[in-house]
Structures are given as structure tokens and as C-alpha cells.
Scaffold this motif. Structure first.
Motif, PDB file in Angstrom:
ATOM      1  N   VAL A 191       0.726  -1.316  -0.304  1.00  0.00           N
ATOM      2  CA  VAL A 191      -0.167   0.019   0.038  1.00  0.00           C
ATOM      3  C   VAL A 191       0.794   1.298  -0.029  1.00  0.00           C
ATOM      4  O   VAL A 191       0.562   2.118  -0.683  1.00  0.00           O
ATOM      5  N   HIS A 192       1.917   1.316   0.826  1.00  0.00           N
ATOM      6  CA  HIS A 192       2.908   2.477   0.779  1.00  0.00           C
ATOM      7  C   HIS A 192       3.332   2.626  -0.520  1.00  0.00           C
ATOM      8  O   HIS A 192       3.194   3.947  -0.952  1.00  0.00           O
ATOM      9  N   GLY A 193       3.842   1.481  -1.327  1.00  0.00           N
ATOM     10  CA  GLY A 193       4.367   1.907  -2.773  1.00  0.00           C
ATOM     11  C   GLY A 193       3.300   2.475  -3.539  1.00  0.00           C
ATOM     12  O   GLY A 193       3.562   3.401  -4.279  1.00  0.00           O
ATOM     13  N   VAL A 194       2.106   1.906  -3.476  1.00  0.00           N
ATOM     14  CA  VAL A 194       0.743   2.355  -4.211  1.00  0.00           C
ATOM     15  C   VAL A 194       0.433   3.696  -4.143  1.00  0.00           C
ATOM     16  O   VAL A 194       0.400   4.576  -5.029  1.00  0.00           O
ATOM     17  N   VAL A 195       0.729   4.220  -2.902  1.00  0.00           N
ATOM     18  CA  VAL A 195       0.537   5.577  -2.468  1.00  0.00           C
ATOM     19  C   VAL A 195       1.509   6.560  -2.917  1.00  0.00           C
ATOM     20  O   VAL A 195       1.167   7.522  -3.441  1.00  0.00           O
ATOM     21  N   LYS A 196       2.808   6.068  -2.911  1.00  0.00           N
ATOM     22  CA  LYS A 196       3.923   6.883  -3.447  1.00  0.00           C
ATOM     23  C   LYS A 196       3.877   7.281  -4.943  1.00  0.00           C
ATOM     24  O   LYS A 196       3.783   8.096  -5.309  1.00  0.00           O
ATOM     25  N   GLU A 197       3.086   5.910  -5.726  1.00  0.00           N
ATOM     26  CA  GLU A 197       2.908   6.106  -7.157  1.00  0.00           C
ATOM     27  C   GLU A 197       1.921   6.824  -7.581  1.00  0.00           C
ATOM     28  O   GLU A 197       1.902   7.624  -8.458  1.00  0.00           O
ATOM     29  N   THR A 198       0.722   6.668  -6.736  1.00  0.00           N
ATOM     30  CA  THR A 198      -0.415   7.215  -7.419  1.00  0.00           C
ATOM     31  C   THR A 198      -0.867   8.449  -6.741  1.00  0.00           C
ATOM     32  O   THR A 198      -1.991   8.967  -6.945  1.00  0.00           O
ATOM     33  N   LYS A 199      -0.554   8.640  -5.401  1.00  0.00           N
ATOM     34  CA  LYS A 199      -0.751   9.914  -4.598  1.00  0.00           C
ATOM     35  C   LYS A 199      -2.317  10.204  -4.494  1.00  0.00           C
ATOM     36  O   LYS A 199      -2.661  11.438  -4.832  1.00  0.00           O
ATOM     37  N   PRO A 200      -2.933   9.301  -3.830  1.00  0.00           N
ATOM     38  CA  PRO A 200      -4.244   9.484  -3.338  1.00  0.00           C
ATOM     39  C   PRO A 200      -4.371  10.696  -2.292  1.00  0.00           C
ATOM     40  O   PRO A 200      -3.436  10.975  -1.778  1.00  0.00           O
ATOM     41  N   ASP A 201      -5.693  11.053  -2.198  1.00  0.00           N
ATOM     42  CA  ASP A 201      -5.783  12.265  -1.177  1.00  0.00           C
ATOM     43  C   ASP A 201      -6.269  11.732   0.132  1.00  0.00           C
ATOM     44  O   ASP A 201      -5.718  12.429   1.064  1.00  0.00           O
ATOM     45  N   PHE A 202      -6.874  10.548   0.028  1.00  0.00           N
ATOM     46  CA  PHE A 202      -6.847   9.952   1.362  1.00  0.00           C
ATOM     47  C   PHE A 202      -7.201   8.458   0.927  1.00  0.00           C
ATOM     48  O   PHE A 202      -7.579   7.981  -0.236  1.00  0.00           O
ATOM     49  N   LEU A 203      -7.083   7.470   1.848  1.00  0.00           N
ATOM     50  CA  LEU A 203      -7.500   6.122   1.918  1.00  0.00           C
ATOM     51  C   LEU A 203      -8.674   5.590   2.607  1.00  0.00           C
ATOM     52  O   LEU A 203      -8.978   6.176   3.823  1.00  0.00           O
ATOM     53  N   ILE A 204      -9.166   4.557   2.165  1.00  0.00           N
ATOM     54  CA  ILE A 204     -10.324   4.003   2.989  1.00  0.00           C
ATOM     55  C   ILE A 204      -9.804   2.413   3.242  1.00  0.00           C
ATOM     56  O   ILE A 204      -9.658   1.929   1.923  1.00  0.00           O
ATOM     57  N   ALA A 205      -9.621   1.759   4.141  1.00  0.00           N
ATOM     58  CA  ALA A 205      -9.012   0.350   4.220  1.00  0.00           C
ATOM     59  C   ALA A 205     -10.335  -0.409   5.015  1.00  0.00           C
ATOM     60  O   ALA A 205     -10.674   0.144   5.970  1.00  0.00           O
ATOM     61  N   VAL A 206     -10.459  -1.541   4.365  1.00  0.00           N
ATOM     62  CA  VAL A 206     -11.582  -2.466   4.785  1.00  0.00           C
ATOM     63  C   VAL A 206     -11.090  -3.554   5.305  1.00  0.00           C
ATOM     64  O   VAL A 206     -10.180  -4.308   4.671  1.00  0.00           O
ATOM     65  N   ASP A 207     -11.142  -4.090   6.478  1.00  0.00           N
ATOM     66  CA  ASP A 207     -10.753  -5.370   6.969  1.00  0.00           C
ATOM     67  C   ASP A 207     -11.711  -6.125   8.053  1.00  0.00           C
ATOM     68  O   ASP A 207     -12.600  -5.571   8.554  1.00  0.00           O
ATOM     69  N   ALA A 208     -11.555  -7.401   8.152  1.00  0.00           N
ATOM     70  CA  ALA A 208     -12.300  -8.249   8.994  1.00  0.00           C
ATOM     71  C   ALA A 208     -11.444  -8.019  10.226  1.00  0.00           C
ATOM     72  O   ALA A 208     -10.446  -7.996  10.337  1.00  0.00           O
ATOM     73  N   LEU A 209     -12.185  -8.178  11.394  1.00  0.00           N
ATOM     74  CA  LEU A 209     -11.802  -7.760  12.657  1.00  0.00           C
ATOM     75  C   LEU A 209     -12.029  -8.892  13.740  1.00  0.00           C
ATOM     76  O   LEU A 209     -12.952  -9.744  13.390  1.00  0.00           O
ATOM     77  N   ALA A 210     -11.316  -9.061  14.844  1.00  0.00           N
ATOM     78  CA  ALA A 210     -11.463  -9.800  15.869  1.00  0.00           C
ATOM     79  C   ALA A 210     -12.443  -8.884  16.930  1.00  0.00           C
ATOM     80  O   ALA A 210     -12.023  -7.897  17.411  1.00  0.00           O
ATOM     81  N   ALA A 211     -13.534  -9.714  17.591  1.00  0.00           N
ATOM     82  CA  ALA A 211     -14.356  -9.097  18.744  1.00  0.00           C
ATOM     83  C   ALA A 211     -13.860  -9.864  19.902  1.00  0.00           C
ATOM     84  O   ALA A 211     -13.231 -11.004  19.634  1.00  0.00           O
ATOM     85  N   ARG A 212     -14.519  -9.400  20.984  1.00  0.00           N
ATOM     86  CA  ARG A 212     -14.093 -10.143  22.380  1.00  0.00           C
ATOM     87  C   ARG A 212     -15.327 -11.083  22.309  1.00  0.00           C
ATOM     88  O   ARG A 212     -15.421 -12.328  22.934  1.00  0.00           O
ATOM     89  N   SER A 213     -16.600 -10.560  22.057  1.00  0.00           N
ATOM     90  CA  SER A 213     -17.719 -11.632  22.195  1.00  0.00           C
ATOM     91  C   SER A 213     -18.373 -11.811  21.025  1.00  0.00           C
ATOM     92  O   SER A 213     -18.324 -11.197  19.993  1.00  0.00           O
ATOM     93  N   THR A 242      -9.328 -15.829  23.635  1.00  0.00           N
ATOM     94  CA  THR A 242     -10.209 -15.031  24.181  1.00  0.00           C
ATOM     95  C   THR A 242     -11.486 -15.764  24.569  1.00  0.00           C
ATOM     96  O   THR A 242     -12.083 -15.461  25.734  1.00  0.00           O
ATOM     97  N   ILE A 243     -12.062 -16.611  23.629  1.00  0.00           N
ATOM     98  CA  ILE A 243     -13.201 -17.148  24.020  1.00  0.00           C
ATOM     99  C   ILE A 243     -13.222 -18.173  25.280  1.00  0.00           C
ATOM    100  O   ILE A 243     -13.799 -18.191  25.934  1.00  0.00           O
ATOM    101  N   VAL A 244     -12.195 -18.671  25.385  1.00  0.00           N
ATOM    102  CA  VAL A 244     -11.784 -19.752  26.768  1.00  0.00           C
ATOM    103  C   VAL A 244     -11.567 -18.792  27.686  1.00  0.00           C
ATOM    104  O   VAL A 244     -12.248 -18.949  28.788  1.00  0.00           O
ATOM    105  N   GLY A 245     -10.784 -17.772  27.704  1.00  0.00           N
ATOM    106  CA  GLY A 245     -10.331 -16.827  28.654  1.00  0.00           C
ATOM    107  C   GLY A 245     -11.635 -16.218  29.181  1.00  0.00           C
ATOM    108  O   GLY A 245     -11.943 -16.157  30.634  1.00  0.00           O
ATOM    109  N   ASP A 246     -12.670 -15.842  28.580  1.00  0.00           N
ATOM    110  CA  ASP A 246     -13.787 -15.217  28.687  1.00  0.00           C
ATOM    111  C   ASP A 246     -14.589 -16.022  29.472  1.00  0.00           C
ATOM    112  O   ASP A 246     -15.155 -15.677  30.555  1.00  0.00           O
ATOM    113  N   ALA A 247     -14.846 -17.379  29.016  1.00  0.00           N
ATOM    114  CA  ALA A 247     -15.528 -18.492  29.820  1.00  0.00           C
ATOM    115  C   ALA A 247     -15.183 -18.664  31.111  1.00  0.00           C
ATOM    116  O   ALA A 247     -15.659 -18.746  32.039  1.00  0.00           O
ATOM    117  N   LEU A 248     -13.754 -18.800  31.350  1.00  0.00           N
ATOM    118  CA  LEU A 248     -13.023 -18.836  32.556  1.00  0.00           C
ATOM    119  C   LEU A 248     -13.342 -17.730  33.451  1.00  0.00           C
ATOM    120  O   LEU A 248     -13.653 -18.043  34.942  1.00  0.00           O
TER     121      LEU A 248
END
Lengths: 302, 302, 302, 302
Positions: free
Chosen positions: D168-190, D240-246
């Protein structure tokens, strides 16, 4: 040529078209080496001068062609032999193949169009280790010497909004590889060459289209590091196949049918169309494995 | 025709080729209805007699063609309109569309070859509910009436070792649907019809190839229940495109070039080759959504 | 057990849980064979009586387990050894392995959920030939004897509206194979067994869920032909992993914490959840290749 | 916490864990806005000071959470409403949303692991136009104002040998966008928050793992342009799920069972494991469509 311009990405086909099989072309050298045991025919076309480049319609450089007729068959031993020969030819154009280097492999093309998915499919089977070398050093592997290998599949402009070459330029600036290997599906002139020919070249590559679009070039000039291109023809342009049939008919009938050949409507209908084989899925699966194995062998320093 | 036999799966193209645009064919009825607001042209070819079937090279039945030029563009509203029109035409050939029935949708073709992946892609976006109806009854849905809908993607012979039709026959025997809807990518004669034409027919379908292979037929005769076929031409046979170009050249030049047209080597090279468009991935993505929506609307009884 | 019921598809884990490592179970026989050279541990559990089946919670039959710890690593030679051992064990439960037969391989599971895609992925690498044998006879291959091999990936109910078993029953009725090999991803009790254990059984398989749903069974009783099941545990049920942790804590603390273990809210949250490894994509890619090679070797009569 | 460290990517869960539902945290501001008509609960956590960042374990910035319980259901109208709300919240953190800008959308995660494929799947449905704007200018579209939109799916380190952030750093240097939107799957606690919560943040994102690895950061500091992150929790770490149960068990039993909780073997077994839902394929299909629509709406200037 006329509006049914015959397009080929294979230097060998340009050479045949221009010089005939015997004739000489100034600035272009042709060597053939038949490998008797495997039936793989290796041809080397060297374009040495600007004049040669102009005649051939391709940049100065070395173009090695492996013609392996049985590549279209499901014969694991044969494919292994082709991988071995590809590795040998790759090493012959690699800069300083005996020195530890960092290599970026680029899988060009469109994963979602089967005939254009060679590059991404090769990437799927590639051995990469740059992240391990970066974190643990080359000592992480119990080997004498090794290259550091990374890989990118830039995708296609309709989905990224960027030229493949822009993405690759950015990644090269950021990660500074010593050289590139770019893999792509090619267009041949003749259906007879489809899926059984591998071209290796040190002249760079122009993803997406024609010479001259500099934003689009993956070459030593534009990137600052050598670029080795590996290509397999998987399609023939639809206009080429029709133009070729018409040309053959002219020859056989002894007539000049130029008016028909330049018929603008017939041509425009065929733009953005290509010809490919019905079992292209099985073909790409086998070919991508053969090419990735060739690269893996060439980059293994043991 | 000669060795460059012109093949088309579209009854409309057979009709044009044989009768000309004005001429009559005994046993074949042609109706056209231009939808003025949407620009979708609907044509209905009825093959009523054995003689008509022989002349047309297609079984007796009704063949409805939707020609929607803007289907190749990315215009959601237009695609929604085509889905609506497709639903209307589907209902016109569905047996007893107002009665609750069980329907098996069959997605024919090869998921791994983009131009042949229409059927599997339509299946991906289809609403299915048979398993819910089986477990909880139709009362599970807060609706007046509803069909029970199931779906199968049989895959291709090179990967299953079975004809698609064998798999479908087995599933029909086991699950006993009231009728089938089979979706497949088709071959057209002309590149102008590619990706912008939808054919709906009540005459069944012959996955993989030509009429007459009975192990291979999905028809009312072979299955015991009606079969509605939905197809979109996404390819032209390579031999057809060359044959067509030669024919056009003959007309324009006023010469008969039969010798060339029957050149056996030229033909055999083109066997197992087809012509398709370069953006076939985007095309199939849009078309499969449009067709699945058409089926979803037609099968929704609200 | 309580509400955190420990579920496993591995007979070996049932055997451990019930009998302890030394104790006997009436109606269940346990044999272990350590393969010293490869480090593959082969265990054979035979459930011989209805009583044994009830105690074990699994049908009467033979359950062979290959434990191969290095299966999670990227070592081609080791994987080849495991394929060889799998082929040997497969042949030991195949009906009449020296006679030419027709075999249907069934790839169960969901191609679109990585941890559940073992069956479909194995199908992708399988050698199939039934269509060639049907068209040209066994003489098409230059071999002494050969089986006729076909393959189906039935898909999942949410997308087909049908039980996998319904589709397989239909295909069996239509194509009449002599026996079935069904491949599926399994659930283990312990994360230690994930991705490094292969179970081969002649007791059939119940895709999707628990014993007793007869519409859902792939067994000799329901299909009329033998069913060999091959499974690799790739997930642990989320409730199982929590229940296991609590049980371990009870043992270590010497306390009975039954109230907490039966906490209904905690359980319901975990329903329809499973635990899998982060590199499950690489794992499935390697495992599916190893299993498909095992089947290909076992079905090759040379 | 001990070795079963509770990990969450949701600032809202950090806030709950630390401050309780009523307590204040210095340097952290919490606002809730219930959307009564749609049932979407919007919460805004602002981490304003370094102290707040340290307590929360997250960088300074604004974290907006959309909790939409019915997101797990197949209700197109509801998903459309969530897309609309997401678009509104996105615009609230976009720099100068009324000005024409160039935006690079980054689809993080692993396309081949279903639970981690949110980013790549969102990319598949995104409207991109940078290549058209580059070639024909904004005048190519019959609109007043428009952003220039590009998109990259960098892939995962095991396949590229590079950090996503390097690409992403390389692509940003080359194409110079004004801002980024990054989408990702996350981990929750619950597990209760899985697949029904969307977090939008202006604090950047750290693909792959923990804060502090600067080669790995996608932030305004590292890239020079603002980074908006969109995430949906699709997994819970197995530890996390085991720690939470404990932890829950400790509370309910009134006992301190620290020894067990720190049991090193139990923890190491769960490393590199995560918990996800069984229908994650359908979930990702729906969620990725909802998120891509939200971005498409937010970036459409009409």
C-alpha cells in the motif's frame, strides 16, 4: 498490414512472417536448438539493433521460445521436463544467477478470465520467502545460498482503476528488488502455437497492450532493474484469425481481395474479441503449474 | 453448409438464415413485439411441425428471444427492466404458473471457464427454499402461496466423469420436481448478438452438444416433466466466425471461393476453439445477476 | 455430559474418552501400529456390536486413523508418504480391490467455507475416467485393468435446497457405481488433532450432522452399495473447546463447577460456531492434494 | 490480564471492559445515538489523549460503531438502510467530503480464508473510475462533481512475501491519493457482536496484528494522507473465548482460578486459532455488499 492487422506477442512469429524461413533480417539473429530427447524445440531470436526492433515491432533484446507440443496433454513427466528446460533458459537471462538476490515475481492478467489467468495462477503456486528472510535472515533456511523471493498480482485496470504497471512501479520503489520476473498470457498469430509455447525474454513487458505507452511499461528503463518476461500464448485475436483466413484464401485463389479485407464493419465487430480453446481451464491449470515449477527451480540456489 | 458449418443455438438466427427477413417457412411462426419504452425487442419463434424442426435444426417448441442492446452496459435500472421482462416471458411458458409447484433450477456449464459460467453464476444468486419448506412447511414463510425451489450445478464431464444430464436425471428421480428451469451459456452465429440476447424456450436443452444424444437430453420426453431453457449467447464458434467472414467476402467480391472454404486443415485448427469478448468476466457477473433476478421474480408468487 | 457436550467425528477420540488408554470396552477392539520410518501412527478401532456402537456413539464398522504430525508442514516428500499409507489403508477396506469396478467419489462440504472445503478440493485433483470408459471402453487406456471413476460435489443445502444425501442417492440410482468413497471435513474434540489426522471408515457417513436422520445417510443400508468415508478434522466445535477447558480446570483445581458449565446463555452463544486455524487455506490446499493422491493411488490398478 | 489475554479490535468493547457501563475514563469520550426507526445503534468513542490511548490500547482518534442486529439476516431493505447509515458516518470522518478528491480503497485480508475475506469481497463490488478520469477527465461522466476512485487488494504475506502495508505504501507513493479507505475483517471479544457490528475510524489500521510494528502501519503518520478504517468483526480469538468463559466462571463461582487460567499448554494449543460462525460464507457475501454499497454512496458526489 491492413485493418485486420496480424498481432502476435511471439518474436518467433514476427520472425517467420518477415524473413521467411530462410531469409536474413539485418539486426536480428536466429538460433535453433532441437532438444532431441524431450522433443522440446528451443529457438533464440536476438534483436540487436534499432532497425531490427522496428522491423520486428518488438524492443531490442533476447527472445527464447520453447515449443513443446505435448504441453497440451496431461503427462506429468513431460511437464516436469519442460519445467526443467524453462529453468535452464530463465537462468541464462537472469542477471548474475549465482549471486544471492531479491526477486519480485509479477503475475499479470485477470484472474477472473480463464484465458488471461496464467499470471495469477502461477503466483498461486510460487515459493515466496522474502517475509521469512526479512524477519529471521537467510539463516532461517538450512541452505548455503538463497534468493529472497516476493510476488504480486496487480489485477486489472477495470477493477483497480490503476495500470498494472503503476502498482508494480510503486511496489518496486518500496521493496527494491534486484530484478523482476513478469508472467503473462500472450496472444499468438496462429492457433497451432496456443498453449504449447513458452517465451522467455529479457526485453521487459507491456501489460495490457501496445509498445509506447510509457506509463504502462515494465522495463529496465522504466523500473531501473532488469525485467525478465515469461509468456504463454493462450489466445489469438479474433481479427487476426479472420485476417489470416482471408490471407490464406487470397494465396490459394490467386486473387487480391483487399476491399473485403478492409471492410470496416467486419473489423469493428471483432475488436475486443479473442479466440481460445474450449478446455482452457484444464490447460491453464497444467501450464501454470509447469511455469511456476520452472521459476521455483530457477530461483532455488541449491 | 460446408465444413465451416455455421452453428447457432438461437432459433432467431436459424430463422434469419433460412427464411430471410420476409420469407415464410412452413411449420414455423414468427412474431415480433417491440417494447418501445425499454428498447427490449421480443421475438417469438414457434416451431410447430416436424418439417419446421428439420428445416430449423431445432426441436418443436416455442423460442422467445429478448434483444436488449444495453445489456452490455453497467446500468442497474436497465438490467432491472430486463429482469422484469424475462420474468414475464418465463411465466408465459411456465406450466400452470398460478399453482404452487416444486421447481428445480439447473445451472449448466463450467464454472472454471468464464464464458461458460453463466449457469453456475446464476445458481449462486438464486433464492432456494425447498429445504425450509420440507422441514417447516410453507407456513414458515408469511406468504399466501409459494413454490418450492431447489437448484443444482451438475458440473462438467471432464471433472465428474458423468454427463450433466445423468446427474440431473438422478436428482429429478430422487426429488420429483414439477418442472425444470435450465440455464446455460449459448453459441451465437454473430458477434453482434453476444451478451445482449436472452432466449427462453419450452423445448428442453441438450447440454454439451448436438441434438440426438439421448443420454444427454434434458427434455420433457426424457425427464417426464417440462423443461424451460434460458440461454444467453456468450461465444461464437471459431469456425463459424471464419466461415461467416468468408461468406461475406464471397458476397462482396461476387466470387465463389468454395475450395478455400473447405480447406480441411484450416477447419481442424479451429475445432474446439471459440470467440468471446475480452471483458467476459464483467459481462457474466452482470448477466448472471439479471437472469437470476428474472427467475427469482417469476418464481415469487406474491 | 452436560450442555457443553463434547462432540467428535473421530472414533479414536471416543475410544480415548470412554475407555481410557488401558481399559477395555465390550464390543470395541483397538489395534495400534506405529510406522517407525515415517512417524505415521496407524490405529484401527473396530466397533463390532450394537452395544459397542451405543457406547461409542458411532455405527458398527472399522475406523482407521492415520496420525501424521508433520502433515501441517510444507514437506512434499512427507505428504507423498502419507498419500501412500492412505492408499494402503483405503485398499484394506475396499470391497474386492483387485476386481475392476466403478467407483463414485463424493466431495462433501462447502466450497465457500475454507475449513469445510476439503471434499470439494479433493474432487478438483481427482483422476476421473468414467466418461472415457463409457465412450471408448477400457481399451482407451493402455493398461491391464482399471476402475471406472466418477466424482460429484453435491454442494450444501443452503444453496441447493436439497440434502447432499438426496443428490448422491439420485446419482447412485442413475449411474449405479459398485461402491462410494465420500470425503469430508470433520470435527475433532482436541485442537491437537486438527489437520494432522486422517480417518478412513467403512461405516458410511452422515453429511451435515448427527446419526439418525435417514434422509441424510450415505450408508450401505440406504444406498445398497458400500460407502468408504475419508475425513480429516479441520475444526473443533466452539462449545467443545470451552467445555474441554472447563473440564481441565475442574481436574486441576479439584472443584466441581457444574453450575457454570451448564450456563445456558454461554452455550447458546457458541452454537453454530467453530474453531479453526488461521492458516486454514494453506492447510486445505496441502491436505486436499495429499488425500486426492491417496485416492488416485488406491484406484490405480497398475 | 493473564496469558488468555482478551483481544478486541472494537474500541467499544475496550470501553466496556475498562470503564464499565457508567464509569468515566479520562481522555475518552463516549456518545450514543439510537436510531429509532432502523434499530441501528450508533456509538462514538473519541480517544483524545495519550493517556486515553494507553488505557484503551488503541491510538488517538474517533471510533464509530454501528450495531445492527438484523445484519445477520437476509433482508435487503435492512441492509440498504445500514449502507445508508454507514455512508453518513463515513462522510462525517472524510476529509473535506464536499471537495473532489482521489481516494484509494484498500481491501485487506485473505481472499482464501472465508472469515478473513471481507476486504477483498468489498473490493469486488466497488465502483472504481480513476482510470477513466485519468484518460478522459472527469467530463467523461455527466455529473457535476466526482471523486477519482481506485482500489487495491494487497493480499497476505504468506503469498506475497511482503507486508500488506509495504504494498500500500508503494501504491500511495506512485498514485498519490488524497486519502485512503481501508476495509478489514476484525476480531471481537464477544461472539454476540460478530457479523452485526461495523466500526468506522479515522485512526488508521494495522493490518495483520498489533500496534507498534511501524513497517506495518496504515496511518496518516506513515502515509502522509488520512486513513479511514472500516471493519466488521467476523472472528473471536480462540484464547479469548476460553479466557472469557473462565472469567465468567470465576465470577459465578466466587473462586480465583488463576493457576488454571495461566496453564501454558492450554494457551499454546489455541494460538493461531479463531472462532467463527458456520454460515460465514453467506454472512460475508451479504456484509461485503452492504459495506461496498456504503462506500459507493459515500463517494458519489451527486
Amino acid at each position: 498490414m491492413s485493418s485486420f492487422a496480424v498481432r502476435t506477442d511471439l518474436a518467433l512469429e514476427d520472425r517467420e512472417r518477415i524473413g521467411g524461413s530462410d531469409g536474413e533480417i539485418r539486426g536480428v539473429i536466429l538460433e535453433e536448438v532441437e532438444k532431441e530427447d524431450s522433443g522440446i524445440k528451443v529457438t533464440r531470436v536476438k534483436i540487436e539493433t534499432k532497425n531490427g526492433a522496428k522491423l520486428m515491432g518488438k524492443p531490442v533484446g533476447t527472445y527464447i521460445t520453447l515449443e513443446a507440443p505435448a504441453l497440451t496433454e496431461q503427462d506429468e513427466d513431460y511437464h516436469r521436463e519442460v519445467s526443467g528446460e524453462l529453468a535452464r533458459q530463465l537462468k541464462s537471462v537472469m542477471p548474475d544467477a549465482e549471486k544471492e538476490q531479491s526477486v519480485l515475481v509479477v503475475g499479470l492478467g485477470n484472474r477472473d478470465v480463464t484465458a488471461d489467468s496464467l499470471g495469477p495462477s502461477v503466483a498461486d503456486n510460487l515459493f515466496v520467502n522474502r517475509h521469512v528472510v526479512m524477519e529471521f535472515g537467510r539463516a532461517a533456511y538450512a541452505k548455503g545460498k538463497m534468493h529472497s523471493i516476493s510476488c504480486i498480482v496487480p489485477g486489472v485496470m477495470a477493477k483497480t482503476g490503476m495500470e498494472s504497471a503503476e502498482i508494480v512501479h510503486g511496489v518496486v520503489k518500496e521493496t527494491k528488488p534486484d530484478f523482476l520476473i513478469a508472467v503473462d498470457a500472450l496472444a499468438a498469430r496462429s492457433t497451432r502455437r496456443l498453449n504449447r509455447t513458452i517465451q522467455v525474454s529479457d526485453a521487459g513487458i507491456y501489460p495490457g497492450s501496445g509498445v509506447g505507452n510509457h506509463r504502462n511499461a515494465l522495463t529496465k528503463e522504466s523500473l531501473g532493474v532488469p525485467v525478465i518476461a515469461i509468456g504463454v500464448p493462450t489466445v489469438v485475436d479474433a481479427a487476426t484469425i479472420v485476417g489470416d483466413a482471408l490471407e490464406r484464401m487470397e494465396k490459394e485463389s490467386g486473387l487480391k481481395l483487399i476491399a473485403a479485407r478492409e471492410h470496416p464493419q467486419a473489423v469493428s465487430e471483432l475488436n475486443n474479441m479473442y479466440v481460445t480453446s474450449k478446455d482452457i481451464d484444464e490447460t491453464i491449470k497444467r501450464l501454470s503449474f509447469t511455469v511456476s515449477e520452472g521459476i521455483n527451480i530457477a530461483l532455488n540456489m541449491e
